[in-house]
Structures are given as structure tokens and as C-alpha cells.
Design an enzyme around this catalytic site. Sequence first.
Site, short mmCIF file in Angstrom:
data_model
loop_
_atom_site.label_atom_id
_atom_site.label_comp_id
_atom_site.label_asym_id
_atom_site.label_seq_id
_atom_site.Cartn_x
_atom_site.Cartn_y
_atom_site.Cartn_z
N LYS A 62 0.81 -1.22 0.00
CA LYS A 62 0.00 0.00 0.00
C LYS A 62 0.84 1.26 0.00
O LYS A 62 0.53 2.24 -0.67
CB LYS A 62 -0.95 0.02 1.18
N LYS A 108 -4.04 3.45 2.23
CA LYS A 108 -5.15 2.78 1.55
C LYS A 108 -6.15 3.81 1.01
O LYS A 108 -6.64 3.70 -0.12
CB LYS A 108 -5.83 1.81 2.52
N ASP A 111 -1.02 3.83 7.92
CA ASP A 111 -1.36 2.65 7.11
C ASP A 111 -2.73 2.82 6.44
O ASP A 111 -2.89 2.61 5.24
CB ASP A 111 -1.34 1.42 8.03
#
Lengths: 438, 438
Positions: free
Chosen positions: B115, B215, B211
Site C-alpha cells: 500500500k 489505503k 497505514d
Amino acid sequence: MSAQNQGQNASPLRLGIAGLGTVGTGTVKIIQKHAALLALRAGRPITVTAVCARDRRKNRDLDLSGYGWEEDARALALREDVDVFVELIGGDEGIAREAVTAALRAGKDVVTANKALLAIHGQELAELAEANGRVIRFEAAVAGGIPVIKAMTESLSGNEIRRVMGVMNGTCNYILTRMESAGLPYEEVFEEARQLGYLEADPTLDVGGIDASHKLAILSAIAFGTRPSFDAVEIEGIERVSIDDIRRAADMGYRIKLLGVAQMTGRGLEQRMSPCLVPADSPLGQLQGGTNMVVIEGDAVGQIVLRGAGAGEGPTASAVMSDVVEIARGVRMPSFGQPAATLARPQPARTAVPAAYYIRLQLTDKPGALAKVATVLGDAGISIDRMRQYGHSRTEGVAPVLIVTHKTTPEAIDHAIEALPRTGVIAGEPVELRIEEV
Amino acid sequence: MSAQNQGQNASPLRLGIAGLGTVGTGTVKIIQKHAALLALRAGRPITVTAVCARDRRKNRDLDLSGYGWEEDARALALREDVDVFVELIGGDEGIAREAVTAALRAGKDVVTANKALLAIHGQELAELAEANGRVIRFEAAVAGGIPVIKAMTESLSGNEIRRVMGVMNGTCNYILTRMESAGLPYEEVFEEARQLGYLEADPTLDVGGIDASHKLAILSAIAFGTRPSFDAVEIEGIERVSIDDIRRAADMGYRIKLLGVAQMTGRGLEQRMSPCLVPADSPLGQLQGGTNMVVIEGDAVGQIVLRGAGAGEGPTASAVMSDVVEIARGVRMPSFGQPAATLARPQPARTAVPAAYYIRLQLTDKPGALAKVATVLGDAGISIDRMRQYGHSRTEGVAPVLIVTHKTTPEAIDHAIEALPRTGVIAGEPVELRIEEV
């Protein structure tokens, strides 16, 4: 080249759209509204060559002046200037089937929203498409705008599918949730739904579970690599779901849904559509109104839940357009996720896997009555997880009793339900409903 | 030809798998377990030519004897007998980026779960892939086994996307739901999560929202046809979410989620990741533990909700395999749903669209205190939807006050939050959290 012009240089993908009802109208609207966006995403323009519908004069609030008109869907399917035949007529026989067959034979790709056609003639059509080097795509046939066909044929291709379940008829879910929220009996809400235009012309397609079973048959073919076998779906509609059961199930922490379940078992392929209890706090239990939900379980992915509008102009047309864009992009895919010739003839399971059951009965006010009921269940090999007896009604002299069993077989339940009236301590027929683990 | 042999005659698709951590191991397991099924679905066998990982001697409970071994991922990417380079190393720089770049330059297709790499270098890699006539696919990079990349690039191609939202970091959702269910403070649950191995080596990637923001940047690029722009995501982690706010929000019918939201507004592209209140009875509100959910809103389809495991060996490997099978089937697709050159440079919105807000403050026990608070809000142009004052604490002499505002701008809220302490009637800092309409 500017972003807007990108894709305009490639040859257009030319559609012939048969059927201008809700879905056809929605499809034309998307093509007109998003022409530039579609060309960008598809890599080429998407155009409409011609359309056909039953009544040319009907006011559809749609500018059709740029398109040809065909009186006959078969003629539309055969036009040389049509690359993709978009069948939005419906029905598993007659003109829809004939025109789709003609289109595939003439080397056209086909996009359809026709669940009955695919559930009943899917094998033949998939073979025909492959024999002619064409595709037949049908994302819109199952659960409207929810991309479940794509999820199963493409996203979960690395999984052995364990089970697929779904609430796939919005009208039934509307009726069941409305009965609960308004405390109204089935007949009254059914009438409401009819007046709101939620029901098909033949309402048994909805409330009899036929429409949802067409969808289930399509999903289970993809899930288990078997020929679509609508005939093998065990179908029960929502007609016998009473407001009493909805209320009692809620007391025990459940909701009643018209649930389709397909799974491959040691005894064969199980496909059933029936009112089931599911935990009220599960995603399926929480599904309100006309929304659809499909739950897919794969050995690697675990459980995936997809939720969205299962019908309506925009959502269904969105699914039609996703198939059209895929064809424009040059994506070729076997209809059911693997070559049609490799789809196995399913061995239908004659009976469902064990489950917990809900039983409701009316106990007469006699000494030892409950013991007799318990004995019948025990003799059938059924053990009780939870039991609740309500007070006796003064007018009728009976007390409602609810039983939630431990996991047992459908045969044991049938046996018990048959034996219960013979005890002489219950009034009327006992009701049993399966509790699906979700 | 039997079903089992179908596809065995076509040339195999040969993978080079770099990285044998959780995802790499899971991928190899699927390839070994489902070789026949994959060949059937892909139309050709899928084989592994060679693998590479940091430590060859590590026991992975995996039979690697049939595969070559490379010490260097770049060497693996360049092998002539590798068709697809599967990058499961991770990290936006270093070996992962180098090897992916080398693979594309050498004319290999790439599948990755990375990602950070896509969020930061997605534009460059998409352009490189297109320039070399290859694809780079990354279904596993967002929300694990949930097929959200495919849903957005393919299933919703007929839609203008209005908004995409998601709970996409399972660790954060685990921490928040565990705080609520166990009534424990953040620090304690954070420590639990660390001991359970739920946190990344650098935990700020999880709890700091990084994180999940990677995305979100990927999804918003696809949704709005813009270059991935991770730098433009407004990020706030869950570190300041207190058990008090979780409880008070629940009192008012909300749950707190680390929610990513992307939407194209009149003021530009809004991308934010922050703790938000959502209705407790909404699908997002009901999401418990490590599960992920993505909500997509399109102009035709309405609202689609996708739910499933966002991490873990099986789910992430399932997503990797879906990309591999698509490549084996010959599906070619622009990385972000349209040609890389057509992705616009997004104009980041400097401020979020108006919303209702939750404000919690500690009111001192003075006459007219509440009036002063109300005046500050009124002066900032904020009107109050609901207000609740709890009893004064005997030990601290302060009363918790909860306010739910009507829709207002972030600027008005900032202004009020800054002005509130100057009233002299509140203790400590007021807390504000956005209430996202879902």
C-alpha cells in the site's frame, strides 16, 4: 491528448439495447450522462446504435432521437452495427431467450439483467457464447448494484467457496421488516407493497421466493463450478411467516429473513431459499427494508459481506454498465468463472445440513402438557437449547411455547412436527423455522 | 478433456514471489492447495518459478523444494522464466520499489500488496507499467480480502463516485472496540494489542493512521481519477481517543471509528483520516474487532458496503491470487481505472465539508457557566442539536457536558474550541470529534 479526449480515438463499442423499462432507461441515462467518463475508463467510446421496446410512443423522459429503433429484439440483435446486445426484456422464454441466442450465434457479446434466463438456460447460453467466441455477462441479474458476480468469478478465484448466502429479494425483506416495525400482519403489508408498486406482476415471483431462487442458482453455479440448476433449489416463500413468529423470534434475539443458502456438502449440492432465523445483531439480521446482502465464505478469504441496493433504475443500470465497460476493455471471461464444459452436473443434496431450529406451538392448559412436548422432541433425538413458555391466554386457554433446539437434522424436526399434534396437548399446527448460522 | 485437465494444455503463468512473510506464505499455500481449481478458473496452470526472502533457513512450514531461490528480489524480477513478479516485501522505498520498477522495465506484470508503495509512487509505477505494456495490480494493498479495488475500477465504472469511506486498519478498530467492550483506557489496550502481535514494528503506522491513509490515497485516486496523493491526506490517529469519549459517544448513540473519507468537493479533493463518530446502528458503527469495511457511494449505484477481513494470511493471499488469476486470464486494466496519463493532479481541499460535531467539555460549578459555553458556540455560528449535562463530580467539582452540534464548518469548530477555555468556566481542554454522515 487531453484526458477528455482519451479513448475517443479507438473504435466505439456499439450497443443495441432491448427493453426500455426501469433498467433500460437507467442504462441509457448513464451512457448519455457519463459519455466522457465511460470513454476514459473503457478506453473507447460507448455508443448506442439502436433500441427496441414494446411501445415506441411511451413517454420515457429520455432523448432517443440519436438512436435507431427496431420493432423486434431479434432484428436488433442481428444488426451489423451492433457489437453488444443488451437484453433488458426479462423472462426465461420467448423473445428474451430467442434474441440472446440469436445475438450469440451472430457473434455478438451479450449483457443481460435476466436472472430467470440465466438460472434456467445458463448452461446452454454459456456453451453457446464460448462456441462462438463471445461472452454473456449478467452482473445485473443478481442483487442489483452489488458486484457479487464479479466478486465470485474474479475476486475469489483463489478460494474454494464454502457457502454463499443472501437476502436477494428486496420486496420480501421490505415486507418482513415492515411487519416487525409496524406490527402488522403479512396480508396487510403485502397489500401495502402491492400498492407501492413493489411487487412483480405475478407476486409469487417475489413472495414465493422464485426470483431470489433464480439468483441463488446463478451464484451457486459460480461458487461450486456446477451447472446452474434452478430446478434443484428447495424453495419456500414468506407467505407463512406470521407477525407472531417475527415477534417471538425477536424475543429470542433473532430476525426472520428470506434467506438463500448454497453449500456443497458430503451429500451433494444444497440450495435452499426459505424463511430462516438469523441473529438480530448479525449483518444479515440488521438488514432493513429493500436492501440486499450477499455473504460469501471462502477457505482463504473467510467471510465477505456485500451490501447494497438490490433493485431500482440506478443500481441495476450501474451493474449493466460495469459489464459493458468490461467488454469495451476487452475482458473475456467464462460466464460462470470456468469453461462451461467443465461445469459439473450437480448432485442435489436431498436434505439440508443439521441446524438449530425454532419451534413455536400453542400448549393447552393440561397437567403434564409440556412434559409430553419434551418427550416427543427427546424421542426424535432433538435436544433443547432454550425454551420459553408464555402465560396462558384467558380467552383461548392456550400458552405460546417457544423452543430453540440444539443442532439437529431436518428429518428429526419433520418427525417431531408431525408427532406433536398427536400428543393431544397442543392447539393448531406447530411452526418450525430453521436458524441459520451466519 | 476432463474438468481437472482443462487449462493444463495452455502455457503456465510463471510467478516469482518476493517475500515469504504472512502474505507470501499464504499465497504459496493457495497455489499448492488449489492448483487444479486455479488452472480451471484461469484457463492455464499457475506455477511458481522461484521465490526470495530474507532468510532461507527460516522454518515456514512450507514445501519450497520445487522452486528456485534468489537471494535478491531484483534478480528474481529479472528472471527470464518469470512472467509475473509478485512483490510481498513491503515498504515504499528500497528493495520493494527497486524490484517492482525493474520488473516492469523488464516487461513483467506485477502483483503487489504494498500500500505504501502505491500510495506514494503509484503514479510513476502506473505510467511505467503502461509504457511497457504491462500491468501492476494491487487488490491486496487495500482492506485485505475485501475486493474493493476491483469494485471501484470495474464494478462501479458507470458511476461518478461521490464519496468513499472506510475503516481500513483492523488494529485501530480492534483497539477502539476493545476499549468500549472492556472499559479500558487507550494505553492499556494498546499494550494488549502489542503483546498480541497486532501492531506493526512501528506502531504509529497503525495507531497514527498512516497505514489506513495509504489505503485511502489509493482508493481516492481510483474514485476521482486523480493521481494518488498520500501527502494530501489529513491524518489524525487514534491516540487522543479516550475511554470517556467512547462512553459518552455511546450515550448519544454513536461509536468512534478511525474513519477514512475521500470526496471531491467544490473546494477540491478532500481526503482525511481521523477518529469520527458514526451512528452506532450503522454498518460502520456496528463493525467490531479487526474487521474492515469500505463504503462507496456512486451516483447510479447509491451506497455499496463491503465488509471482510482486512488482514491476515488467507484474506490477503486471496486478494493476491485474484490479481494473479486475472493476469493469467489475459485481463489488462489501467492501474487506477483509467490511463495513468489522464489522472488529474488533485487540488487538495483545504478544509472539510460541513458536518455535525461532538464536543465534550468539563464545566466548572459556577452560575451562568453553561450560558457562557452556549454564547461562545452561538458567536461562532454553531447551533446546538443536542446537549447533555451530567452531574458534578464531587471530587473535581466539574460536570461533563456533551454537545452535538448541527452541521457546521471545521473553521467554526476550531474557533469555538479555541475560545471555550477563555470563558473561565471550563476545566481542561474541550474535545471535539467530527460526526460523519454515513
